[in-house]
Design a protein around this motif. Structure first.
Motif, PDB file in Angstrom:
ATOM      1  N   CYS A   1      -1.677   9.075  24.412  1.00  0.00           N
ATOM      2  CA  CYS A   1      -0.923   8.148  25.485  1.00  0.00           C
ATOM      3  C   CYS A   1      -0.089   7.121  25.299  1.00  0.00           C
ATOM      4  N   TRP A   2      -0.602   6.539  23.872  1.00  0.00           N
ATOM      5  CA  TRP A   2       0.349   5.575  23.449  1.00  0.00           C
ATOM      6  C   TRP A   2       1.546   6.087  22.660  1.00  0.00           C
ATOM      7  N   LEU A   3       1.215   7.030  22.094  1.00  0.00           N
ATOM      8  CA  LEU A   3       2.365   7.902  21.412  1.00  0.00           C
ATOM      9  C   LEU A   3       3.400   8.523  22.340  1.00  0.00           C
ATOM     10  N   LEU A   4       2.970   8.762  23.474  1.00  0.00           N
ATOM     11  CA  LEU A   4       3.967   9.239  24.751  1.00  0.00           C
ATOM     12  C   LEU A   4       4.736   8.231  25.306  1.00  0.00           C
ATOM     13  N   LEU A   5       4.111   6.951  25.450  1.00  0.00           N
ATOM     14  CA  LEU A   5       4.770   5.988  25.662  1.00  0.00           C
ATOM     15  C   LEU A   5       5.760   5.371  24.676  1.00  0.00           C
ATOM     16  N   LYS A   6       5.402   5.494  23.506  1.00  0.00           N
ATOM     17  CA  LYS A   6       6.369   4.981  22.566  1.00  0.00           C
ATOM     18  C   LYS A   6       7.596   6.002  22.564  1.00  0.00           C
ATOM     19  N   THR A   7       7.253   7.168  22.724  1.00  0.00           N
ATOM     20  CA  THR A   7       8.448   8.257  22.824  1.00  0.00           C
ATOM     21  C   THR A   7       9.375   7.967  24.037  1.00  0.00           C
ATOM     22  N   LEU A   8       8.758   7.806  25.316  1.00  0.00           N
ATOM     23  CA  LEU A   8       9.627   7.343  26.385  1.00  0.00           C
ATOM     24  C   LEU A   8      10.517   6.136  26.180  1.00  0.00           C
ATOM     25  N   LEU A   9       9.820   5.191  25.728  1.00  0.00           N
ATOM     26  CA  LEU A   9      10.703   3.903  25.577  1.00  0.00           C
ATOM     27  C   LEU A   9      11.504   3.725  24.468  1.00  0.00           C
ATOM     28  N   ASP A  10      11.440   4.911  23.867  1.00  0.00           N
ATOM     29  CA  ASP A  10      12.444   4.891  22.573  1.00  0.00           C
ATOM     30  C   ASP A  10      13.792   5.479  23.085  1.00  0.00           C
ATOM     31  N   VAL A  11      14.335   4.720  23.807  1.00  0.00           N
ATOM     32  CA  VAL A  11      15.524   4.890  24.423  1.00  0.00           C
ATOM     33  C   VAL A  11      16.703   3.696  24.093  1.00  0.00           C
TER      34      VAL A  11
ATOM     35  N   LEU B   1      -5.241  13.241  31.395  1.00  0.00           N
ATOM     36  CA  LEU B   1      -4.328  14.351  31.798  1.00  0.00           C
ATOM     37  C   LEU B   1      -3.635  13.785  32.791  1.00  0.00           C
ATOM     38  N   TYR B   2      -4.236  13.329  34.019  1.00  0.00           N
ATOM     39  CA  TYR B   2      -3.437  12.834  35.128  1.00  0.00           C
ATOM     40  C   TYR B   2      -2.636  11.693  34.835  1.00  0.00           C
ATOM     41  N   PHE B   3      -3.056  10.665  34.023  1.00  0.00           N
ATOM     42  CA  PHE B   3      -2.386   9.668  33.523  1.00  0.00           C
ATOM     43  C   PHE B   3      -0.983  10.142  32.545  1.00  0.00           C
ATOM     44  N   GLN B   4      -1.218  11.117  31.941  1.00  0.00           N
ATOM     45  CA  GLN B   4       0.015  11.624  31.143  1.00  0.00           C
ATOM     46  C   GLN B   4       0.834  12.312  31.926  1.00  0.00           C
ATOM     47  N   VAL B   5       0.305  13.005  33.061  1.00  0.00           N
ATOM     48  CA  VAL B   5       1.373  13.658  33.818  1.00  0.00           C
ATOM     49  C   VAL B   5       2.318  12.632  34.710  1.00  0.00           C
ATOM     50  N   LEU B   6       1.759  11.581  34.990  1.00  0.00           N
ATOM     51  CA  LEU B   6       2.528  10.256  35.804  1.00  0.00           C
ATOM     52  C   LEU B   6       3.304   9.633  34.715  1.00  0.00           C
ATOM     53  N   LEU B   7       2.944   9.458  33.565  1.00  0.00           N
ATOM     54  CA  LEU B   7       3.902   8.930  32.450  1.00  0.00           C
ATOM     55  C   LEU B   7       5.013   9.743  32.196  1.00  0.00           C
ATOM     56  N   LEU B   8       4.725  11.074  32.058  1.00  0.00           N
ATOM     57  CA  LEU B   8       5.711  11.876  31.576  1.00  0.00           C
ATOM     58  C   LEU B   8       6.867  12.165  32.509  1.00  0.00           C
ATOM     59  N   THR B   9       6.674  11.788  34.135  1.00  0.00           N
ATOM     60  CA  THR B   9       7.449  11.656  35.345  1.00  0.00           C
ATOM     61  C   THR B   9       8.092  10.600  35.631  1.00  0.00           C
TER      62      THR B   9
ATOM     63  N   GLU C   1       4.103   2.754  37.471  1.00  0.00           N
ATOM     64  CA  GLU C   1       3.205   1.860  38.220  1.00  0.00           C
ATOM     65  C   GLU C   1       2.001   2.752  38.872  1.00  0.00           C
ATOM     66  N   ALA C   2       2.226   4.032  39.168  1.00  0.00           N
ATOM     67  CA  ALA C   2       1.081   4.554  39.870  1.00  0.00           C
ATOM     68  C   ALA C   2       0.118   5.254  38.814  1.00  0.00           C
ATOM     69  N   ALA C   3       0.597   5.491  37.459  1.00  0.00           N
ATOM     70  CA  ALA C   3      -0.184   5.816  36.300  1.00  0.00           C
ATOM     71  C   ALA C   3      -1.131   4.588  35.933  1.00  0.00           C
ATOM     72  N   ILE C   4      -0.665   3.395  35.998  1.00  0.00           N
ATOM     73  CA  ILE C   4      -1.285   2.233  35.528  1.00  0.00           C
ATOM     74  C   ILE C   4      -2.360   1.881  36.503  1.00  0.00           C
ATOM     75  N   GLU C   5      -2.262   1.993  37.819  1.00  0.00           N
ATOM     76  CA  GLU C   5      -2.968   1.691  39.100  1.00  0.00           C
ATOM     77  C   GLU C   5      -4.142   2.854  39.098  1.00  0.00           C
ATOM     78  N   PHE C   6      -3.679   3.983  38.888  1.00  0.00           N
ATOM     79  CA  PHE C   6      -4.850   5.141  38.752  1.00  0.00           C
ATOM     80  C   PHE C   6      -5.926   4.748  37.481  1.00  0.00           C
ATOM     81  N   LEU C   7      -5.171   4.437  36.413  1.00  0.00           N
ATOM     82  CA  LEU C   7      -6.502   4.062  35.264  1.00  0.00           C
ATOM     83  C   LEU C   7      -6.986   2.845  35.243  1.00  0.00           C
ATOM     84  N   TYR C   8      -6.423   1.885  36.192  1.00  0.00           N
ATOM     85  CA  TYR C   8      -6.984   0.570  36.387  1.00  0.00           C
ATOM     86  C   TYR C   8      -8.266   0.866  37.263  1.00  0.00           C
ATOM     87  N   ARG C   9      -8.362   2.003  38.030  1.00  0.00           N
ATOM     88  CA  ARG C   9      -9.459   2.081  38.937  1.00  0.00           C
ATOM     89  C   ARG C   9     -10.807   2.620  38.257  1.00  0.00           C
ATOM     90  N   THR C  10     -10.612   3.117  36.958  1.00  0.00           N
ATOM     91  CA  THR C  10     -11.808   3.473  36.288  1.00  0.00           C
ATOM     92  C   THR C  10     -12.001   2.393  35.446  1.00  0.00           C
TER      93      THR C  10
END
Length: 865
Positions: free
Chosen positions: A220-230, A460-468, A472-481
């Protein structure tokens, strides 16, 4: 005639009695009228029903309250409780309408009864569940507060060093787990180096999580690093999240991440089966895909078109090369094959040259070929490749090719048409195209958490939301657990550092808000405050490190959120400390009653340990804001690390503390913030309420006097820029407190000397006007004490009068009033004159004294005659 009648009657009675005696064996009882009446009463009591007695008692009770019992009985008898559903009459076999009406009514009645039964059972179950949940929460809260947030009693430290306040950034004995500690250390390092070098929290957080060997969170952290490497990411990226530039960048980065991950998957699969894969010595994606297809045994399957390349079908080779993100390898496959579409190689080359984006005319040509021939093809991989390049037929999920979520997301990202605000560019995007916003809505609204089994596979669902890019929705979903909450908070922190999150400005807004436009807004401030609540009491320094992340953010009113949240943190710690103390002493008293002497020694150790904990909590509160020493020097708190001028924050905490009614604590904080006027004002108000009370250890007066004496000593030695009115009132109240203390100790002469020196009361009739003028300039705090001052002074005069009258000479006579001749009568007359002047003065005061004050003054004055 009458005598004969009575004689006959007597004879008949005696005959009946004789007959009774002769025919029965029962004993003969002789009773008089009184005994018969008593036996009847006993028999009545024995045979009377309890229901009748209750009715009588009820009638008496209702009648005493004004109810007409007969009238009520008449009304109740007229009530008919069965007007809606009367007993059904049997219908004839030929009466169809009656039969249907009866069946309908029977059905309704049965449904109602069944619903009533289910409702009662459900309500009972819910009540029991709610009661158990409430009990578990209260039990957990009490245990956490008593045992320091989850610590076991057996693991209590046995030495003082075990609970000594630690240094900032070091290991903790609080309620933070290892993951939270690792994150907290990176936040601490970030705050330490913020003015020297800016660190990328995405990188540091990802590296910190590698030590736990959790591949899910590392990916997940690697995915976020890739997304923000703009490159050239705007400073306020949240304002341009919907721009074509950022949408295109996010889509390309997400595709790159999925392609690289699939390439790694193929490499690992081939490396694990080298003999079966037959990789060979030629490096590159072309040979890697060929070897992977050897493992899949796909060559022997029917339906593939356009021949083979190196022993493998052409279109699976093309698809997997594209899936790995290697367009040159896909071009190599197309050039090596004999494709039915001669222009296909040109399409691939043009896609590679144009950053994998084809122009609308080229897409239209590919779509035309797809609709004419490819759509009806039996080769699923050929159809998938054409849909990728043409970005069409996005409702076809290609189940024969796409079998995993990663493949599905990658495929849809390849079909995405970037939204554009430019009408000239937007005209090419038709309504049947897959736009980025439509893909986001498809995944979160149409599919949602249930489709992806988010409860069992949250990553899995967290990465789906990050990939798109639905951060905000990804963080809120993960925060509920609960177990993933720390990860959610730090993902939010990393995104906030890159200014990519849409954050709410109101602290009290919901955690996630979705606007009508579809944009989601997350309450970052509320998330941080909620997260630190777990360890704010045990680790306030770490809590402050997290609150510093809010520095520079303002609420809707323009107030600094850092100042607001630090104020709330200080107040919350203070209230939790007092609540902790209350709960601890309550439970300790309970243990004293229940366990008695069996565990007395263990209880004493536990008591001492928690006393030390409470002391540490208070010390940590002082370490947060700072402390003012007795000599006036300020011992800075850790808040000074984050702001140069702590006055604003301390003043805000002091103001909120004052509103909560903790006036002494507020005075200390105002003193720390160097607001001398507020310090003197609050202390004057507190002194005026307790000044006339006797001294008692640990009383309110004792606490107020200690703080007041410290402030008075410091303000006497240091310059006092406070207002003159406040300072005069405060120091005058201090003198009056000394007067009352001597009065309660029985030192009447010393107390009388002080009250005379203060000149608050007249020393005779000739000074009443002068004292009245001075009274007009006194503050309300002193005016409220005048009733007690008058009574205490009158009591002193009466005491002196009695002392002089009972002895030949006074043991001690005040030099102010005693002449050189020392005459007793003269002095007694002087005391009576003073008493009369006090009564006159009390009657002239423009304030209302308590009702019994005048009576007591007059009574004491009369006793002096």
């Amino acid at each position: 005639m009458a005598d004969s009648g009575f004689s006959d009657l007597l004879q008949q009675a005696e005959q009946i009695t004789a007959n009774l005696h002769g025919e029965t064996e029962l004993p003969f009882l002789s009773r008089n009228l009184y005994q018969i009446a008593e036996a009847g009463k006993r028999l009545l009591k024995r045979t009377g029903t309890s229901a009748e007695q209750q009715d009588v008692k009820a009638s008496i009770l209702l009648g005493s309250q004004g109810f007409d019992v007969p009238k009520l009985q008449h009304k109740i008898s007229q009530l008919n409780a069965a007007k809606t559903y009367e007993p059904l009459e049997p219908a004839l076999e030929t009466d169809i309408e009656g039969f249907l009406a009866n069946e309908r009514q029977n059905t309704i009645l049965s449904i109602i009864e069944e619903s009533k039964k289910k409702t009662r059972e459900e309500m009972k179950a819910r009540c029991e569940e709610a009661m158990l949940n409430e009990w578990e929460k209260e039990k957990e809260k009490t245990l956490k507060s008593l045992l320091g947030g989850g610590q076991e009693l057996a693991s209590l430290p046995t030495e003082m060093e075990g609970i000594t306040p630690r240094k900032l950034g070091g290991p903790t004995r609080g309620t933070m787990d290892p993951v939270e500690l690792a994150y907290a250390r990176e936040v601490y390092i970030r705050n330490e180096s913020i003015h020297t070098s800016r660190q990328d929290l995405v990188v540091t957080f990802g590296q910190a999580m590698k030590q736990f060997q959790d591949k899910n969170i590392t990916d997940c952290w690697l995915l976020l690093k890739t997304l923000l490497d703009v490159p050239n990411l705007p400073k306020k990226a949240y304002e341009s999240r919907n721009s074509a530039f950022l949408q295109k960048a996010f889509v390309n980065k997400a595709r790159s991440f999925l392609e690289q991950r699939y390439h790694d998957y193929i490499s690992n699969s081939v490396s694990s089966n080298l003999a079966q894969a037959q990789l060979g010595g030629v490096p590159g994606t072309f040979q890697l895909v060929r070897s992977f297809l050897n493992l899949r045994h796909i060559a022997g399957q029917p339906g593939f078109e356009d021949g083979l390349v190196n022993g493998q079908p052409v279109w699976p080779m093309l698809y997997y090369c594209l899936r790995c993100g290697d367009l040159p390898a896909a071009i190599q496959v197309a050039e090596s094959a004999k494709l039915s579409d001669a222009q296909f190689v040109g399409y691939l080359k043009k896609c590679a040259n144009d950053d994998r984006m084809l122009d609308p005319p080229t897409q239209a040509n590919i779509q035309m070929v797809y609709r004419r021939s490819v759509r009806s093809s039996n080769d699923p991989f050929k159809k998938a490749v054409y849909c990728l390049l043409a970005r069409c037929d996005f409702n076809d999920n290609h189940p024969d090719v796409i079998q995993k979520t990663d493949d599905y997301i990658w495929f849809k990202l390849c079909q995405v048409e970037v939204d554009s605000a430019d009408p000239r560019k937007a005209q090419h995007i038709k309504s049947d195209k897959m736009t980025f916003s439509r893909l986001q809505s498809l995944l979160i609204d149409e599919y949602g958490e249930d489709h992806f089994n988010a409860g069992q596979s949250p990553y899995l669902y967290f990465q789906v939301l990050l990939l798109t890019a639905q951060f905000e929705a990804a963080i809120e979903f993960l925060y509920r657990t609960e177990r993933l909450r720390s990860h959610a908070v730090h993902f939010a922190i990393a995104l906030k550092e890159h200014n990519i999150l849409h954050c709410a400005t109101s602290l009290h807004a919901p955690l996630l808000v979705r606007e009508p436009t579809g944009r989601m807004i997350i309450n970052f401030t509320r998330m941080i405050c909620s997260y630190i609540r777990k360890f704010s009491l045990s680790d306030p320094r770490e809590a402050l490190e997290y609150l510093y992340l809010l520095k520079g953010s303002n609420d809707e009113d323009g107030n600094d959120l850092f100042v607001i949240t630090v104020t709330d943190l200080a107040l919350e710690n203070k209230s939790e400390v007092w609540q902790y103390c209350f709960q601890f002493f309550a439970v300790n008293m309970y243990f004293c009653r229940c366990l008695h002497f069996v565990i007395l020694y263990v209880e004493q150790l536990w008591f001492g340990y928690h006393l030390m904990l409470m002391y540490i909590h208070i010390m940590q509160h002082e370490a947060l804001l700072g402390k003012l020493e007795v000599d006036g020097t300020v011992k800075s708190g850790c808040i000074s690390k984050f702001v140069d001028d702590t006055t604003e924050i301390i003043s805000s905490v002091a103001s909120a503390t004052e509103k909560q009614g903790m006036y002494l604590e507020a005075a200390k904080l105002y003193d720390l913030a160097d607001h001398q006027n507020k310090v003197l004002e609050i202390l004057s108000q507190e002194l005026s309420q307790v000044i006339a009370l006797p001294i008692a250890p640990h009383s309110q007066k004792d606490r107020v006097s200690k703080v007041a004496f410290e402030v008075a000593e410091r303000y006497k030695t240091n310059p006092l820029p406070a207002r003159k009115q406040h300072s005069q009132t405060f120091f005058l109240l201090m003198d009056l407190m000394q007067f009352f203390d001597l009065y309660h100790e029985g030192k009447m002469d010393d107390a009388f000397e002080i009250i005379c020196a203060l000149k608050l009361l007249p020393l005779g009739y000739d000074t009443i006007d002068k004292v009245m003028q001075k009274f007009q300039d006194l503050g309300d705090e002193i005016r409220r004490c005048f009733a007690d001052i008058l009574l205490a002074t009158m009591t002193i005069l009466h005491s002196q009068y009695r002392s002089i009258s009972s002895r030949a000479q006074s043991a001690r006579v005040t030099n102010v009033f005693l002449g050189d001749d020392g005459g007793i009568e003269k002095h007694k007359a002087r005391l009576r004159e003073l008493a009369k002047s006090l009564i006159t003065f009390a009657g002239m005061l423009p304030i209302h004294l308590p009702g019994n004050t005048y009576a007591r003054l007059v009574q004491l004055e009369v006793l002096m005659h």
